[in-house]
Design a protein around this motif. Structure first.
Motif, PDB file in Angstrom:
ATOM      1  N   ARG A 294      34.180  37.050  30.866  1.00 37.34           N
ATOM      2  CA  ARG A 294      35.002  38.003  30.863  1.00 37.34           C
ATOM      3  C   ARG A 294      36.354  37.836  31.695  1.00 37.34           C
ATOM      4  NH1 ARG A 294      34.319  42.298  34.762  1.00 37.34           N
ATOM      5  NH2 ARG A 294      32.296  41.323  35.325  1.00 37.34           N
ATOM      6  N   ARG A 295      37.508  38.166  31.252  1.00 32.94           N
ATOM      7  CA  ARG A 295      38.588  37.737  32.097  1.00 32.94           C
ATOM      8  C   ARG A 295      39.002  39.176  32.922  1.00 32.94           C
ATOM      9  NH1 ARG A 295      43.161  34.823  31.561  1.00 32.94           N
ATOM     10  NH2 ARG A 295      42.163  33.475  30.123  1.00 32.94           N
ATOM     11  N   ARG A 296      39.242  38.647  34.144  1.00 27.25           N
ATOM     12  CA  ARG A 296      39.215  39.572  35.432  1.00 27.25           C
ATOM     13  C   ARG A 296      40.450  40.251  35.197  1.00 27.25           C
ATOM     14  NH1 ARG A 296      38.157  36.931  41.360  1.00 27.25           N
ATOM     15  NH2 ARG A 296      35.971  36.302  40.274  1.00 27.25           N
TER      16      ARG A 296
ATOM     17  N   SER B  55      44.366  38.173  36.583  1.00 31.03           N
ATOM     18  CA  SER B  55      44.059  37.611  35.344  1.00 31.03           C
ATOM     19  C   SER B  55      43.980  36.138  34.964  1.00 31.03           C
ATOM     20  CB  SER B  55      45.221  38.213  34.362  1.00 31.03           C
ATOM     21  OG  SER B  55      46.328  37.673  34.885  1.00 31.03           O
ATOM     22  N   LYS B  56      44.323  35.257  36.046  1.00 26.64           N
ATOM     23  CA  LYS B  56      44.064  33.733  36.287  1.00 26.64           C
ATOM     24  C   LYS B  56      42.555  33.482  36.080  1.00 26.64           C
ATOM     25  CE  LYS B  56      46.383  30.920  39.047  1.00 26.64           C
ATOM     26  NZ  LYS B  56      47.022  30.850  40.562  1.00 26.64           N
ATOM     27  N   HIS B  57      41.648  34.127  36.716  1.00 29.57           N
ATOM     28  CA  HIS B  57      40.338  33.625  36.581  1.00 29.57           C
ATOM     29  C   HIS B  57      39.415  34.537  35.744  1.00 29.57           C
ATOM     30  CE1 HIS B  57      41.134  31.186  40.070  1.00 29.57           C
ATOM     31  NE2 HIS B  57      41.843  32.217  40.761  1.00 29.57           N
ATOM     32  N   ASN B  58      38.435  33.712  35.271  1.00 31.51           N
ATOM     33  CA  ASN B  58      37.466  34.509  34.439  1.00 31.51           C
ATOM     34  C   ASN B  58      36.356  34.696  35.099  1.00 31.51           C
ATOM     35  OD1 ASN B  58      38.886  34.126  32.168  1.00 31.51           O
ATOM     36  ND2 ASN B  58      38.051  32.176  31.561  1.00 31.51           N
TER      37      ASN B  58
END
Ligand SMILES: [Zn+2]
Length: 304
Positions: free
Chosen positions: A71-73, A77-80
């Motif tokens: 899931r994309r945080r 948004s840089k980290h999953n």
């Protein structure tokens, strides 16, 4: 690739040989980010390497049925975010029992074998550890969610002679090292040998640079002092000459005075070697001190 990610990826490629260590590493991966839910057991991690490693270890140890989600945080948004779910199934009890068994032993300070302790720490590090590029500064940290977790990891590290600092940051409690030597020791302990090599390379270069800087500073300081003294000697001689006292100087003094005016940058040792017979550095210095005394007298005359 960044230093931190390279180190983590390296650690996540290590598969422990013994079953005891495999279980300890899985327990380390799940120590902070694993939880029992009504649906089963969830391991929710922010690092792809951690998810990969957990998946491999679970497969190796228990071959459970697993679901994996990425899931994309939204806000960062840089980290999953990776979720490994072990839905309720007959072998779930055994898996959870295995993980909690190790975690509870460590919480009570029953450390067991060093091989397992290292594997547990590696699991924790792959999930929660990061490393600053050592070219900037030495900083390694492991972010936990509570003082209790931090204290367990700290005590575990102390069994290997490592002494991390502990700091609270909003919702987290971080363990950290700022000493290159200790960081190197920890990475070595975890089996990150390439990371240790790169770190040591930087440390050698930094060490050499410091040494060279110290030498240069030291030499510059000495050179400044020598030049300053030479300048002062020349000024004294010019003053003596100006006031017409030069002819009344002894031949010894006139000799070094002439040499100094001729060679304004020569050291005392070099001037001494130009004399016939040669004179030691302290002998030359003695003559300049006499010239200095005469010049001082002239200066005092002037102010009277
Ligand atoms: Zn072991």
């Amino acid at each position: 690739m960044g230093f931190s990610r390279a180190a983590r990826d390296e650690l996540a490629r290590i598969m422990p040989e013994r079953r005891c260590c495999q279980l300890a590493e899985l327990a380390g991966l799940a120590y902070i980010d694993g939880r029992l839910t009504p649906q089963g057991y969830d391991l929710i991690v922010g690092q792809a390497a951690a998810a990969r490693m957990a998946f491999r270890l679970l497969k190796q140890l228990y071959q459970p049925y697993m679901e994996i989600r990425v899931r994309r945080r939204v806000r960062f948004s840089k980290h999953n975010v990776y979720t490994i779910r072990i839905p309720s199934q007959p072998r779930l009890r055994r898996i959870v029992g295995g993980l909690q068994g190790v975690q509870q032993r460590y919480t009570k300070g029953r450390w067991g074998r060093p091989c397992c302790r290292k594997a547990f720490l590696r699991g924790v590090y792959i999930c929660r550890g990061s490393l600053t590029n050592p070219r900037k500064n030495y900083h390694l940290e492991i972010v936990t969610d509570s003082f209790q977790q931090a204290a367990v990891i700290q005590s575990l590290m102390e069994t290997f002679g490592l002494a991390p600092g502990v700091v609270q940051r909003k919702k987290h409690v971080a363990l950290y090292f700022k000493d290159g030597e200790q960081i190197s020791q920890l990475l070595n302990l975890l089996g990150g040998h390439n990371a240790v090599l790169s770190l040591e390379n930087v440390r050698v270069v930094k060490g050499m640079r410091n040494q060279v800087n110290r030498l240069v500073n030291c030499e510059t300081a000495n050179m400044d002092k020598t030049l300053e003294a030479a300048y002062r000697q020349a000024e004294n001689i010019k003053l003596i000459e100006e006031k017409g006292w030069f002819p009344s100087l002894s031949p010894d003094l006139r000799e070094v005075a002439n040499l100094r005016l001729q060679y304004p940058y020569a050291s005392l040792k070099e001037l001494g070697e130009m004399l016939d017979p040669p004179l030691s550095k302290s002998g030359v210095n003695h003559r300049f001190r006499k010239l200095e005394a005469i010049a001082e007298e002239i200066r005092e005359e002037k102010t009277r």
